[in-house]
Design a protein around this motif. Structure first.
Motif, short mmCIF file in Angstrom:
data_model
loop_
_atom_site.label_atom_id
_atom_site.label_comp_id
_atom_site.label_asym_id
_atom_site.label_seq_id
_atom_site.Cartn_x
_atom_site.Cartn_y
_atom_site.Cartn_z
N GLU A 220 102.20 -21.99 31.11
CA GLU A 220 102.01 -22.12 29.00
C GLU A 220 103.15 -21.74 28.85
O GLU A 220 103.23 -22.72 27.63
CB GLU A 220 100.57 -21.69 28.46
CG GLU A 220 98.88 -22.50 28.64
CD GLU A 220 98.50 -21.53 27.71
OE1 GLU A 220 97.52 -22.09 26.54
OE2 GLU A 220 98.61 -20.45 28.00
N MET A 230 103.62 -30.13 29.24
CA MET A 230 102.74 -29.37 28.64
C MET A 230 101.57 -30.81 28.58
O MET A 230 99.95 -30.12 28.41
CB MET A 230 102.99 -29.52 27.19
CG MET A 230 102.25 -29.66 26.40
SD MET A 230 101.32 -27.91 25.56
CE MET A 230 102.30 -26.44 25.30
N GLU A 231 101.25 -32.08 28.57
CA GLU A 231 100.81 -32.82 29.17
C GLU A 231 99.74 -32.92 30.41
O GLU A 231 98.48 -33.03 30.70
CB GLU A 231 101.50 -34.79 29.21
CG GLU A 231 101.02 -35.83 29.06
CD GLU A 231 101.73 -37.13 29.28
OE1 GLU A 231 100.90 -38.05 29.50
OE2 GLU A 231 102.71 -36.78 28.94
N LEU A 234 97.70 -30.59 29.21
CA LEU A 234 96.58 -30.68 28.71
C LEU A 234 95.47 -31.63 29.29
O LEU A 234 94.34 -31.85 28.80
CB LEU A 234 97.50 -30.97 27.06
CG LEU A 234 97.82 -30.68 26.53
CD1 LEU A 234 99.10 -31.81 25.27
CD2 LEU A 234 96.64 -29.50 25.71
N GLU A 235 96.13 -32.55 30.22
CA GLU A 235 95.07 -33.24 30.88
C GLU A 235 93.98 -32.75 32.63
O GLU A 235 93.90 -33.57 33.11
CB GLU A 235 96.44 -34.32 31.38
CG GLU A 235 96.53 -36.07 30.23
CD GLU A 235 97.62 -36.67 30.44
OE1 GLU A 235 97.59 -37.21 31.59
OE2 GLU A 235 97.57 -37.13 30.03
N ASP A 236 94.61 -31.16 32.59
CA ASP A 236 93.78 -30.96 33.48
C ASP A 236 94.40 -31.49 34.91
O ASP A 236 93.77 -31.27 35.68
CB ASP A 236 93.15 -31.18 33.38
CG ASP A 236 91.84 -29.58 33.64
OD1 ASP A 236 92.22 -28.76 34.27
OD2 ASP A 236 90.60 -29.39 34.45
#
Length: 688
Positions: A220, A230-231, A234-236
């Motif tokens: 993070e 970061m993307e 967010l999409e794991d």
């Protein structure tokens, strides 16, 4: 740094990277240096600070006080890569050593520990690194003695850093002790071995869960500066390991994060992992050259330290930014003044080993460059150049009056003081014209003590030191009209001078004024300058024993003898008139008052205010220290008599980190018991 020279050693191939070891006093920097040297097989056995057998801190002063008081330099090779380690003192009194070293390093390892009392000192060091855009990692030392979770320790230390402290490891706990670590970038677990490399082990399910959580926190922080990462988070989507390493390296080198490793330097734990990180992540010297020179970049060296050796003369320690240097080469100081290298040396601890040549990235000592100073750039061609990061000397906070115990050593003392101050720019040498004393000023009590020990030990001088006399003065509260007559007859021409003076007080700060209203030649014009000389001489010591200021003296009348009058006679008449007249003018003692600005952590401001008040200070207020979160600046007017040892009490109240600046503001009347005490103290000093 008592360097001795011999004929051993040679320049090695490759471009080494230079790493500063910095951190608060007592955090374990010298122990870490020793552990690094042992782990790289540079030394056969890891020494101990307690046993006094380390490569660093080997000077007589460091050994005597059990602390670093100068730079310690040592090189090592690890898996084919060359490194130069520069261990810097952590005491606030010796931080100027760090200031110089930072001009020649590629990265700093900040050594810290689980101790909230040292957080302000840590902030001092991190601020210096941040101001000069130096990449840094933090080594949390003494993990074996920590009583808190590493995450909690990071929360304690974070306020000292302007950028996030990002964990690269988490500990493996067993029975309340850290027995190993989990690398969050490699996702591997290792167990410690005493003064040996760690070995990889399988992770337990519990440790795997802890690793997953801590790694996500690390990612993070990296994603704050990487939109693609970061993307992915967010999409794991699990990020590619190479991408994670690239982000860790780039963001550290750009000063966006400060990665955190941990271990125990004393036991050799965590040292191999730190070395591997340094091997892959420390920037090359080209980045330093760009930081120091910008568009001026060319073949040059940066001088980080000056030494005067007992047998080898002056040495200038410099980092080669670009090019190659050989013994006998001509260089150009700041690209202008030509200087010639007379001796080239590599440095390891207290030894300077002669070499024939050195190349890009090397940290070397250059012999007998008499005009070269710490902070200079040495170019290999002409064309003026200037470093973009030249440190300002730290203002002195404590002074002592110093003299040779024997008159015959005065010239030797003067030369030795010049050398000591050249080695350490945070020492200043000045002459107090009022008290006729030589003042040695520095960063604190230990700083001045070490300087005096060097004068005694290194230069064989017997030193007499005492608290500086204070520049008291006196003035008058009322005026008078007084006659001064000097008449003497002793065969042949006599001596005759007769003057009438009007003495009056002036507003504070006006100094001394002399005038005359002579008409009719009652005092011939050619004698008036002699009267003035007598007046000025007499005002050097008034009835209270101090120089007289803020007074007006007007020559209004007098008489002369055509044969016996002379310049000397009228000078004596002026002296006699002043001596008689001042005692009738209600003399009063004046003491110097300074404007003082004290920098301190905000949670100690109340203590600092109390210290100022008990020292007869007038508080003017306090504000937040600009660009220093959690710090204040206290402004006050304080008598110089109360400032002399102020820093000792301030440091005691602020975990050793307070500092101050002062400048003369005005003279103020001193009366009653305070005046009696001042007179008594001054009398004792003068008698001594």
């Amino acid at each position: 740094m008592a360097i001795s020279t011999n004929g051993k050693g040679s320049a090695a191939d490759g471009a080494p990277r230079c790493i500063a070891l910095v951190g608060p006093f007592g955090s374990g920097k010298t122990s870490l240096l020793e552990s690094l040297l042992a782990r790289t097989d540079t030394v056969a056995r890891q020494g101990s600070v307690g046993d006094g057998n380390t490569v660093g801190d080997a000077s007589p002063e460091a050994r005597a006080h059990g602390m670093s008081v100068e730079l310690n330099i040592a090189d090592a090779t690890y898996l084919g890569d060359r490194f130069v380690f520069v261990d810097c003192p952590g005491s606030v009194e010796f931080l100027s050593e760090m200031d110089g070293a930072l001009s020649g390093v590629d990265l700093a390892v900040v050594v810290a520990e689980d101790d909230e009392r040292k957080v302000p000192a840590l902030q001092l060091i991190l601020k210096a690194l941040e101001a000069r855009a130096i990449p840094r990692v933090l080594f949390l030392n003494k993990i074996d003695k920590s009583t808190r979770r590493v995450r909690d320790v990071l929360g304690l230390l974070q306020p000292a850093s302007a950028v996030p402290l990002v964990l690269r490891q988490i500990p493996i706990w067993e029975g309340g002790q850290a027995t190993g670590f989990i690398d969050l970038a490699l996702e591997r677990a290792h167990v410690y071995h005493e003064k040996e490399p760690s070995t990889q082990i399988d992770m337990s399910d519990e440790d795997r869960a802890r690793e997953h959580e801590a790694r996500f926190t690390m990612l993070e922080h990296l994603a704050d500066h990487d939109d693609d990462l970061m993307e992915a988070l967010l999409e794991d989507i699990a990020p590619d390991r190479d991408r994670v390493f690239a982000d860790l390296v780039n963001e550290m080198q750009d000063g966006l994060i400060c990665p955190v490793f941990f271990g125990s330097a004393e036991h050799g734990n965590g040292v191999s992992r730190l070395l591997k990180a340094l091997r892959h992540e420390v920037p090359q010297v080209d980045r330093l050259a760009q930081r120091l020179l910008g568009s001026q970049e060319r073949q040059s060296l940066q001088v980080i330290k000056t030494l005067h050796t007992q047998h080898g003369g002056k040495l200038s320690i410099a980092r080669i930014l670009e090019g190659q240097v050989s013994d006998g080469d001509s260089l150009f100081r700041n690209g202008v003044e030509e200087v010639k290298v007379s001796g080239l040396f590599s440095i390891f601890g207290q030894q300077a080993n002669k070499i024939a040549t050195a190349g890009k990235g090397d940290l070397v000592a250059l012999g007998r460059l008499d005009s070269v100073q710490t902070g200079d750039l040495l170019a290999q061609d002409t064309g003026e150049m200037k470093s973009l990061y030249t440190p300002e000397p730290r203002p002195p906070v404590l002074a002592t009056a110093i003299a040779a115990a024997q008159r015959k050593d005065e010239v030797r003392l003067s030369a030795a003081l010049a050398k000591v101050a050249e080695e350490d720019p945070s020492l200043t040498i000045s002459q107090n014209q009022v008290t006729a004393e030589t003042l040695l000023a520095g960063q604190g009590e230990m700083h001045l003590r070490v300087a005096q020990e060097r004068l005694s030990g290194k230069y064989g001088l017997d030193i007499a030191a005492h608290t500086p006399h204070l520049p008291y003065a006196e003035t008058i509260r009322s005026g008078t009209r007084v006659r001064g007559r000097h008449k003497k007859q002793s065969g042949g021409h006599g001596q005759f001078g007769d003057v009438v003076l009007e003495i009056a007080p002036l507003p504070r700060g006006e100094g001394v004024q002399f005038s005359d209203t002579i008409t009719g030649g009652v005092v011939p014009k050619q004698y008036i300058p002699s009267v003035r000389d007598g007046v000025m001489d007499a005002l050097q010591r008034g009835p209270l024993g101090f120089p007289v200021v803020d007074v007006s003296v007007c020559l209004t009348d007098g008489s002369y003898h055509s044969v016996d009058s002379s310049d000397q006679a009228f000078k004596m008449a002026g002296i006699l008139a002043i001596r008689d007249g001042l005692s009738e003018c209600k003399p009063v003692l004046l003491e110097p008052i300074d404007k003082v600005v004290i920098a301190c952590p905000s949670d100690t401001t109340a203590k600092v205010n109390a210290i100022v008040s008990t020292r007869r200070g007038q508080l003017l207020g306090f504000d937040a220290r600009p660009d220093w979160p959690g710090w204040d600046e206290v402004q006050a007017l304080m008598p110089e008599a109360e400032i002399g040892d102020l820093i000792i009490e301030l440091r005691s109240a602020t975990a050793g980190v307070a500092s101050y600046t002062s400048e003369f503001d005005h003279m103020a009347e001193l009366s009653g018991k305070a005046a009696d005490l001042a007179m008594q103290r001054s009398g004792k000093q003068q008698a001594a």
